[in-house]
Write a protein that holds these residues in place. Sequence first.
Motif, PDB file in Angstrom:
ATOM      1  N   LYS A  21       0.825  -1.205   0.000  1.00  0.00           N
ATOM      2  CA  LYS A  21       0.000   0.000   0.000  1.00  0.00           C
ATOM      3  C   LYS A  21       0.862   1.259   0.000  1.00  0.00           C
ATOM      4  CE  LYS A  21      -4.081  -1.960   2.142  1.00  0.00           C
ATOM      5  NZ  LYS A  21      -5.026  -1.869   3.244  1.00  0.00           N
ATOM      6  N   LYS A  22       1.940   1.237   0.752  1.00  0.00           N
ATOM      7  CA  LYS A  22       2.830   2.393   0.801  1.00  0.00           C
ATOM      8  C   LYS A  22       3.540   2.562  -0.536  1.00  0.00           C
ATOM      9  CE  LYS A  22       5.267   4.677   4.398  1.00  0.00           C
ATOM     10  NZ  LYS A  22       5.785   4.582   5.729  1.00  0.00           N
ATOM     11  N   ARG A  23       3.916   1.455  -1.174  1.00  0.00           N
ATOM     12  CA  ARG A  23       4.558   1.527  -2.483  1.00  0.00           C
ATOM     13  C   ARG A  23       3.595   2.058  -3.533  1.00  0.00           C
ATOM     14  NH1 ARG A  23       7.167  -3.201  -0.634  1.00  0.00           N
ATOM     15  NH2 ARG A  23       5.643  -4.568  -1.597  1.00  0.00           N
ATOM     16  N   VAL A  24       2.320   1.705  -3.441  1.00  0.00           N
ATOM     17  CA  VAL A  24       1.323   2.208  -4.392  1.00  0.00           C
ATOM     18  C   VAL A  24       1.169   3.720  -4.233  1.00  0.00           C
ATOM     19  CG1 VAL A  24      -1.143   2.187  -4.946  1.00  0.00           C
ATOM     20  CG2 VAL A  24       0.075   0.043  -4.675  1.00  0.00           C
ATOM     21  N   VAL A  25       1.127   4.196  -3.001  1.00  0.00           N
ATOM     22  CA  VAL A  25       1.019   5.638  -2.765  1.00  0.00           C
ATOM     23  C   VAL A  25       2.217   6.350  -3.376  1.00  0.00           C
ATOM     24  CG1 VAL A  25       1.024   7.429  -0.991  1.00  0.00           C
ATOM     25  CG2 VAL A  25      -0.430   5.429  -0.719  1.00  0.00           C
ATOM     26  N   TRP A  26       3.411   5.837  -3.163  1.00  0.00           N
ATOM     27  CA  TRP A  26       4.608   6.460  -3.730  1.00  0.00           C
ATOM     28  C   TRP A  26       4.601   6.379  -5.254  1.00  0.00           C
ATOM     29  CZ3 TRP A  26       7.550   9.991  -1.993  1.00  0.00           C
ATOM     30  CH2 TRP A  26       7.764  10.137  -0.632  1.00  0.00           C
ATOM     31  N   ALA A  27       4.135   5.254  -5.815  1.00  0.00           N
ATOM     32  CA  ALA A  27       4.081   5.108  -7.272  1.00  0.00           C
ATOM     33  C   ALA A  27       3.131   6.127  -7.884  1.00  0.00           C
ATOM     34  CB  ALA A  27       3.651   3.685  -7.640  1.00  0.00           C
ATOM     35  N   VAL A  28       1.997   6.371  -7.249  1.00  0.00           N
ATOM     36  CA  VAL A  28       1.036   7.361  -7.756  1.00  0.00           C
ATOM     37  C   VAL A  28       1.642   8.760  -7.689  1.00  0.00           C
ATOM     38  CG1 VAL A  28      -1.198   8.455  -7.281  1.00  0.00           C
ATOM     39  CG2 VAL A  28      -0.999   5.974  -7.267  1.00  0.00           C
ATOM     40  N   ILE A  29       2.308   9.081  -6.601  1.00  0.00           N
ATOM     41  CA  ILE A  29       2.921  10.405  -6.456  1.00  0.00           C
ATOM     42  C   ILE A  29       4.008  10.609  -7.502  1.00  0.00           C
ATOM     43  CG2 ILE A  29       4.368  11.813  -4.940  1.00  0.00           C
ATOM     44  CD1 ILE A  29       2.768  10.604  -2.586  1.00  0.00           C
ATOM     45  N   ILE A  30       4.896   9.631  -7.663  1.00  0.00           N
ATOM     46  CA  ILE A  30       5.992   9.738  -8.634  1.00  0.00           C
ATOM     47  C   ILE A  30       5.438   9.792 -10.056  1.00  0.00           C
ATOM     48  CG2 ILE A  30       8.038   8.575  -9.559  1.00  0.00           C
ATOM     49  CD1 ILE A  30       8.452   9.798  -6.790  1.00  0.00           C
ATOM     50  N   SER A  31       4.417   8.994 -10.355  1.00  0.00           N
ATOM     51  CA  SER A  31       3.818   9.012 -11.695  1.00  0.00           C
ATOM     52  C   SER A  31       3.216  10.379 -12.003  1.00  0.00           C
ATOM     53  CB  SER A  31       2.724   7.943 -11.809  1.00  0.00           C
ATOM     54  OG  SER A  31       3.254   6.670 -11.603  1.00  0.00           O
ATOM     55  N   GLY A  32       2.532  10.955 -11.054  1.00  0.00           N
ATOM     56  CA  GLY A  32       1.952  12.275 -11.260  1.00  0.00           C
ATOM     57  C   GLY A  32       3.008  13.332 -11.514  1.00  0.00           C
ATOM     58  N   LEU A  33       4.097  13.268 -10.761  1.00  0.00           N
ATOM     59  CA  LEU A  33       5.182  14.223 -10.962  1.00  0.00           C
ATOM     60  C   LEU A  33       5.849  14.041 -12.328  1.00  0.00           C
ATOM     61  CD1 LEU A  33       6.812  14.246  -7.425  1.00  0.00           C
ATOM     62  CD2 LEU A  33       5.493  16.077  -8.499  1.00  0.00           C
ATOM     63  N   LEU A  34       6.051  12.791 -12.749  1.00  0.00           N
ATOM     64  CA  LEU A  34       6.663  12.537 -14.053  1.00  0.00           C
ATOM     65  C   LEU A  34       5.775  13.004 -15.197  1.00  0.00           C
ATOM     66  CD1 LEU A  34       8.304   9.027 -13.556  1.00  0.00           C
ATOM     67  CD2 LEU A  34       9.445  11.218 -13.892  1.00  0.00           C
ATOM     68  N   ILE A  35       4.489  12.723 -15.115  1.00  0.00           N
ATOM     69  CA  ILE A  35       3.564  13.162 -16.172  1.00  0.00           C
ATOM     70  C   ILE A  35       3.513  14.684 -16.222  1.00  0.00           C
ATOM     71  CG2 ILE A  35       1.124  13.203 -16.843  1.00  0.00           C
ATOM     72  CD1 ILE A  35       0.974  10.294 -15.799  1.00  0.00           C
ATOM     73  N   GLY A  36       3.480  15.319 -15.068  1.00  0.00           N
ATOM     74  CA  GLY A  36       3.495  16.776 -15.032  1.00  0.00           C
ATOM     75  C   GLY A  36       4.771  17.350 -15.632  1.00  0.00           C
ATOM     76  N   ALA A  37       5.904  16.717 -15.349  1.00  0.00           N
ATOM     77  CA  ALA A  37       7.178  17.182 -15.903  1.00  0.00           C
ATOM     78  C   ALA A  37       7.210  17.024 -17.421  1.00  0.00           C
ATOM     79  CB  ALA A  37       8.331  16.414 -15.267  1.00  0.00           C
ATOM     80  N   ILE A  38       6.643  15.941 -17.926  1.00  0.00           N
ATOM     81  CA  ILE A  38       6.595  15.725 -19.380  1.00  0.00           C
ATOM     82  C   ILE A  38       5.750  16.805 -20.042  1.00  0.00           C
ATOM     83  CG2 ILE A  38       5.706  14.178 -21.172  1.00  0.00           C
ATOM     84  CD1 ILE A  38       6.629  11.845 -19.332  1.00  0.00           C
ATOM     85  N   PHE A  39       4.577  17.097 -19.475  1.00  0.00           N
ATOM     86  CA  PHE A  39       3.724  18.136 -20.045  1.00  0.00           C
ATOM     87  C   PHE A  39       4.404  19.505 -19.962  1.00  0.00           C
ATOM     88  CE2 PHE A  39       0.204  15.107 -19.713  1.00  0.00           C
ATOM     89  CZ  PHE A  39      -0.399  15.329 -20.948  1.00  0.00           C
ATOM     90  N   PHE A  40       5.067  19.790 -18.861  1.00  0.00           N
ATOM     91  CA  PHE A  40       5.767  21.068 -18.713  1.00  0.00           C
ATOM     92  C   PHE A  40       6.886  21.191 -19.739  1.00  0.00           C
ATOM     93  CE2 PHE A  40       9.154  23.656 -16.849  1.00  0.00           C
ATOM     94  CZ  PHE A  40       8.466  24.862 -16.722  1.00  0.00           C
TER      95      PHE A  40
END
Length: 65
Positions: A21-40
């Motif tokens: 569960k903790k790994r899933v939370v971190w995966a969602v956070i990191i994925s969101g940051l990566l997608i945001g960085a790609i769009f930026f």
Amino acid sequence: MKDNEPTLRGIEDYNTLKGPKKRVVWAVIISGLLIGAIFFAAKTYYGNVNDSLPLHDAIGKVPLK
């Protein structure tokens, strides 16, 4: 009956997460940051769109059935 699932109403609820569960939370956070960085990066690289076509069509009369 008390549910054992965390509610994330407070930061203390995150501290009770363990294992997958903790790994899933971190995966969602990191994925969101990566997608945001790609769009930026794409927005910065390509900039504003200046090649749009101007539309001068006006709606005269809309036919009714």
